[in-house]
Design a protein around this motif. Sequence first.
Motif, short mmCIF file in Angstrom:
data_model
loop_
_atom_site.label_atom_id
_atom_site.label_comp_id
_atom_site.label_asym_id
_atom_site.label_seq_id
_atom_site.Cartn_x
_atom_site.Cartn_y
_atom_site.Cartn_z
N TRP A 42 -4.65 -2.04 6.21
CA TRP A 42 -4.88 -2.15 4.76
C TRP A 42 -3.62 -1.78 3.98
O TRP A 42 -3.02 -0.72 4.17
N TYR A 43 -3.22 -2.68 3.07
CA TYR A 43 -2.15 -2.40 2.12
C TYR A 43 -2.72 -2.60 0.71
O TYR A 43 -3.12 -3.70 0.35
N HIS A 44 -2.79 -1.53 -0.07
CA HIS A 44 -3.39 -1.58 -1.40
C HIS A 44 -2.30 -1.91 -2.41
O HIS A 44 -1.39 -1.11 -2.66
N THR A 47 -1.70 0.59 -5.53
CA THR A 47 -1.08 1.91 -5.32
C THR A 47 0.13 1.85 -4.41
O THR A 47 0.93 2.79 -4.38
N GLY A 48 0.25 0.77 -3.66
CA GLY A 48 1.33 0.68 -2.69
C GLY A 48 1.09 1.49 -1.43
O GLY A 48 1.97 1.61 -0.59
N LYS A 49 -0.13 2.04 -1.31
CA LYS A 49 -0.44 2.88 -0.16
C LYS A 49 -0.95 2.04 0.99
O LYS A 49 -1.57 0.99 0.80
N THR A 50 -0.71 2.54 2.20
CA THR A 50 -1.21 1.89 3.41
C THR A 50 -2.09 2.88 4.16
O THR A 50 -2.02 4.09 3.95
N GLY A 51 -2.93 2.34 5.02
CA GLY A 51 -3.80 3.20 5.83
C GLY A 51 -5.20 3.28 5.26
O GLY A 51 -5.40 3.24 4.04
N PRO A 53 -8.70 5.09 4.40
CA PRO A 53 -9.30 6.41 4.19
C PRO A 53 -10.42 6.65 5.21
O PRO A 53 -10.96 5.71 5.81
#
Length: 641
Positions: A42-44, A47-51, A53
């Motif tokens: 997953w790449y959001h 937000t630029g966040k990966t991983g 939750p």
Amino acid sequence: MQRRDFFKKGTKAAIAAGVIPLVASSCASTQDVVYDRKLDKWYHLGTGKTGMPSRKKTIGYDVAVIGGGAAGICAAVAAARNGSKTVLVQDRPVLGGNASSEMRVHLNGVNQLNNGEAERETGIIEEMLLHNRFENEQESFPIFDHVLYDFVVREPNLTLMLNTQAVEAVMKDDIIKSALCWQATTEILYTINAHIFIDCSGDGLLAATSGAEYRTGREGKAEFNETYAPDEPDGWQMGATLLMSSKDMGRPIKYSPPSYVIKYTHEGASPKRKFAGYHEGIWWIEVGSEGDIIADFEVNRHKLMGYLHGVWDYIKNSGKFPEAENLALDWVGSLPGRRESRRFIGDYIVSEKDMTEYKQFEDTIAFGGWSLDEHNPGGIENISEPPSYFHHHFDEVYQFPFRALYSKNVSNLMFAGRNVSQTHIALSSSRIMATCALMGQAVGTAATICNKKNILPREVAQKHINELQEQIMRDDVFIPKRPANDPNDLARKANLIFGSTTLSGDAKNLTNGISRDIDGAINHWQSDGLSAELQLEWELPTVLSSVEIKCDTNVKRNIMMRKDSRNDDLYGNAIPPEMLKSLSLEGRVNGVWQNIGDIKENRTRLIKFKFDSMNVTAIRVKMTETYGAEHVKLFEIRCYA
């Protein structure tokens, strides 16, 4: 705590449940992929966040109720109202079980005894059905789903988890420490910790994985000396039914069956396989099993869909039902309503003669009275025989004991509904949903006693059964031949009780502990017209903070929703006209009457006034309006400090 490794041991149960998306059961790392999501890419973009939750959560409650049918709702609401932090876990997107819009079975109870009258269940189940009469005048099953949803989520001490299946019990010795639950819509694996677990799910997967003893099939005559049992034990279980409904389109409607239809001809069928009321469904479109009825469910579901369309094709196209020319299928079920599978073993197994001989139990907590009703084991696949072999009708209600509602070998497990400790023949009566609901209210109340005293269900049965009975009767459950005798009820200590007028009964009946007219005895006070008053007097000033009244809702008449909207002497399709609508309460303090409270739109049989403590020498209930009856009838009044 030593936890079992569910992800190694529990995959078989999870697959059977059909809710956990195992990717490749032969792959050793499957469980990490599904739950830990280490390979999730997953790449959001926001937000630029990966991983990914965490999709694992642990939550804790006093009571965990599994299954959101009538029994489960009543168990959860009872536990929450009596002070336990409670969670209700339901594997479907709606509540109601067989009575929901997914299956649309009438929520039957003691619909009719041999005297021709109902002996309707009260307590939480009646409150639910009355709520539906107020909020669902159109008698829509999808709206009924939302009425039940409202009934549950409005409870402040109760959490509802829909689309969630309890798939495995985590054990420590003979205690369930946790329930592992998969919520399909959120991909979350919940670990639910609780002191008491109540399995009202029907099939009882959580209870089965806990190691609780259970049986399936039919007992032979000899084991319990049952008249209606087969000569020898076998594996047959009553089948599931798929229902449908149709509507008149005002013009001829053609019907062509789907590819999976199973042709039906009615040739050689038992004359007892009748088509009366077929436009609202045919209950004997039913398939049973002599093996693992749970494992057979999807095969049987497909069969039932084929049989249903085969029967409808016969009705529409055989030429034998010209009155069906303008009918079109309006709704067809896709989820069969199950009658029987696992029956868990408690400290007592209820059997046929307990019911037919009206055995009295010291630990009675519920009653029933639907006929003993043994269905043809083969269902529609055995059409030469009657769909139901017999109906043993009852002259009066029978009692159901608490010892049949908790596990013999898993110490903190209770159950309510069709999975309780009983024989197959006993199940043929007690499986009815309103009867199951009474069991649910009993175990939910018992769970709170367990939490308050830090004990387990068996100790409630052995040492605190009187407390359980008194509480459920206070909460408007009727226990046959067991009058209430709450020592904290100050109304019983009043020196005088009288009504402004009396048409029938006696005001003294309101403290005799019997909250309905039954067994030929009158236990009510009825006014002669409206307005009317009821007054209680004490010689010495008495501190009160609540007054509880049980009014008349005519328990001799059924109020469940029916597809045919039947409205006659036995069934009502509206708010009971006898129910009290408007009333007020006054207290006499230092010789002066003071208003305590007013209720303008009462919606329940059990009416409660709660107020700041006050020192009174008398109270007066003023009743001004019912929902249509000329007189007002009461069955009980209680007062508490």
